[in-house]
Enzyme design. Structure first.
Site, short mmCIF file in Angstrom:
data_model
loop_
_atom_site.label_atom_id
_atom_site.label_comp_id
_atom_site.label_asym_id
_atom_site.label_seq_id
_atom_site.Cartn_x
_atom_site.Cartn_y
_atom_site.Cartn_z
N ARG A 138 -4.56 0.40 -7.36
CA ARG A 138 -3.39 1.00 -6.71
C ARG A 138 -2.75 2.07 -7.59
O ARG A 138 -2.05 2.95 -7.11
CB ARG A 138 -2.32 -0.07 -6.43
CG ARG A 138 -2.70 -1.07 -5.36
CD ARG A 138 -1.47 -1.88 -4.95
NE ARG A 138 -1.82 -3.11 -4.27
CZ ARG A 138 -2.09 -3.23 -2.97
NH1 ARG A 138 -2.03 -2.17 -2.20
NH2 ARG A 138 -2.40 -4.37 -2.43
N ASP A 153 -5.55 -0.41 -2.47
CA ASP A 153 -6.31 -1.29 -3.37
C ASP A 153 -7.66 -1.66 -2.82
O ASP A 153 -7.96 -1.53 -1.63
CB ASP A 153 -5.52 -2.58 -3.59
CG ASP A 153 -5.60 -3.52 -2.38
OD1 ASP A 153 -5.34 -3.05 -1.25
OD2 ASP A 153 -5.96 -4.69 -2.55
N LYS A 202 -7.82 7.06 9.54
CA LYS A 202 -9.27 6.91 9.77
C LYS A 202 -9.49 6.85 11.28
O LYS A 202 -9.67 5.76 11.84
CB LYS A 202 -9.72 5.55 9.19
CG LYS A 202 -10.36 5.58 7.84
CD LYS A 202 -10.95 4.18 7.58
CE LYS A 202 -10.92 3.84 6.13
NZ LYS A 202 -11.31 2.42 5.89
N ASP A 223 -5.93 2.41 10.33
CA ASP A 223 -7.35 2.09 10.48
C ASP A 223 -7.58 1.71 11.94
O ASP A 223 -7.56 2.58 12.81
CB ASP A 223 -7.66 0.96 9.47
CG ASP A 223 -9.12 0.66 9.32
OD1 ASP A 223 -9.88 1.56 8.95
OD2 ASP A 223 -9.53 -0.50 9.55
N ASP A 259 0.39 3.19 4.36
CA ASP A 259 -0.67 3.83 3.57
C ASP A 259 -1.78 4.39 4.43
O ASP A 259 -2.17 5.53 4.30
CB ASP A 259 -1.21 2.85 2.50
CG ASP A 259 -1.70 1.52 3.09
OD1 ASP A 259 -1.54 1.29 4.30
OD2 ASP A 259 -2.23 0.70 2.31
N GLY A 269 0.78 -1.24 0.00
CA GLY A 269 0.00 0.00 0.00
C GLY A 269 0.81 1.28 0.00
O GLY A 269 0.38 2.30 -0.54
P1 5GP Z 1 -5.30 -1.78 10.74
O1 5GP Z 1 -4.49 -2.86 11.39
O2 5GP Z 1 -4.89 -0.38 11.11
O3 5GP Z 1 -6.77 -2.00 10.96
O4 5GP Z 1 -5.12 -2.03 9.18
C1 5GP Z 1 -4.52 -1.13 8.37
C2 5GP Z 1 -4.37 -1.76 7.02
O5 5GP Z 1 -5.66 -2.16 6.51
C3 5GP Z 1 -3.84 -0.76 6.02
O6 5GP Z 1 -2.45 -0.82 5.94
C4 5GP Z 1 -4.50 -1.22 4.74
O7 5GP Z 1 -3.73 -2.24 4.15
C5 5GP Z 1 -5.81 -1.78 5.18
N1 5GP Z 1 -6.91 -0.79 5.09
C6 5GP Z 1 -7.62 -0.25 6.11
N2 5GP Z 1 -8.56 0.61 5.64
C7 5GP Z 1 -8.42 0.63 4.30
C8 5GP Z 1 -9.09 1.34 3.22
O8 5GP Z 1 -10.03 2.13 3.40
N3 5GP Z 1 -8.65 1.08 1.97
C9 5GP Z 1 -7.63 0.21 1.71
N4 5GP Z 1 -7.29 0.05 0.44
N5 5GP Z 1 -6.97 -0.45 2.67
C10 5GP Z 1 -7.35 -0.25 3.96
MG MG Z 2 -1.05 -1.43 4.58
#
Ligand code: 5GP
Ligand code: MG
Length: 171
Positions: free
Chosen positions: A161, A155, A127, A99, A96, A43
């Protein structure tokens, strides 16, 4: 799912903001000191490529695969290349999107065991409403709403991407 057809963040706004973030990273780094940039694939590939080109210091770069914890990624087994020593390094993690924060929190905890001088975190997107752990990025280009965003490296099932701007997919 289909592309929304709308632009959430334009190519021009991304370019401007990445430049600002690069300046902020440089301002917080001792002059002339090297920086070890750890970019999480896939990402972060576009964000990282644009960011490092704006950095004035000598940069050591490792691009390592790290799927999110939700997708089966295992931060404790992240394959750091031998020419990228973590001990004593001034580390900048480039990701990237932040979340839930589970992936980066686990990675940070693992990297701390390797005794870097410090760890900073730069994310393209944040986010905040989705956060499940106590983690605040040192640098975040943009906050985004709770939608599945794509483009500029991000993606949906492997697609999109390559888009030079950020949009989202709709059910
Ligand atoms: P976390 O462990 O913070 O929940 O996950 C983060 C990862 O989830 C990011 O690096 C990404 O790969 C994926 N991710 C979370 N939200 C999104 C989104 O809205 N779009 C995309 N493409 N990937 C996301
Ligand atoms: Mg990622």
């Amino acid at each position: 799912m289909k592309l929304s057809g709308k632009t959430l963040i334009s190519e021009k706004d991304i370019r401007k903001r990445v430049r600002q973030i690069a300046k902020a990273v440089a301002a917080g780094t001792p002059r002339g000191a090297p920086l070890s940039v750890l970019a999480l694939m896939d990402g972060a590939f576009m964000f990282c490529a644009d960011l490092v080109r704006q950095l004035p210091m000598p940069v050591r770069l490792a691009m390592v695969p790290l799927p999110s914890v939700r997708r089966g990624g295992a931060p404790a087994r992240i394959p750091l290349p031998p020419e990228f020593p973590a001990r004593g390094a001034d580390l900048l993690i480039v990701e990237d999107i932040l979340d839930s924060g589970q992936t980066l929190a686990a990675l940070r905890d693992h990297l701390r065991l390797l005794e870097p001088a410090r760890i900073r975190l730069a994310v393209l997107l944040d986010k905040p409403v989705r956060r499940e752990v106590d983690l605040t990025p040192d640098f975040a280009c943009f906050q985004v709403p709770d939608r599945w965003v794509v483009g500029y490296g991000l993606d949906w099932r492997g697609l999109y991407r390559n888009l030079p701007y950020i949009t989202w997919v709709e059910p």
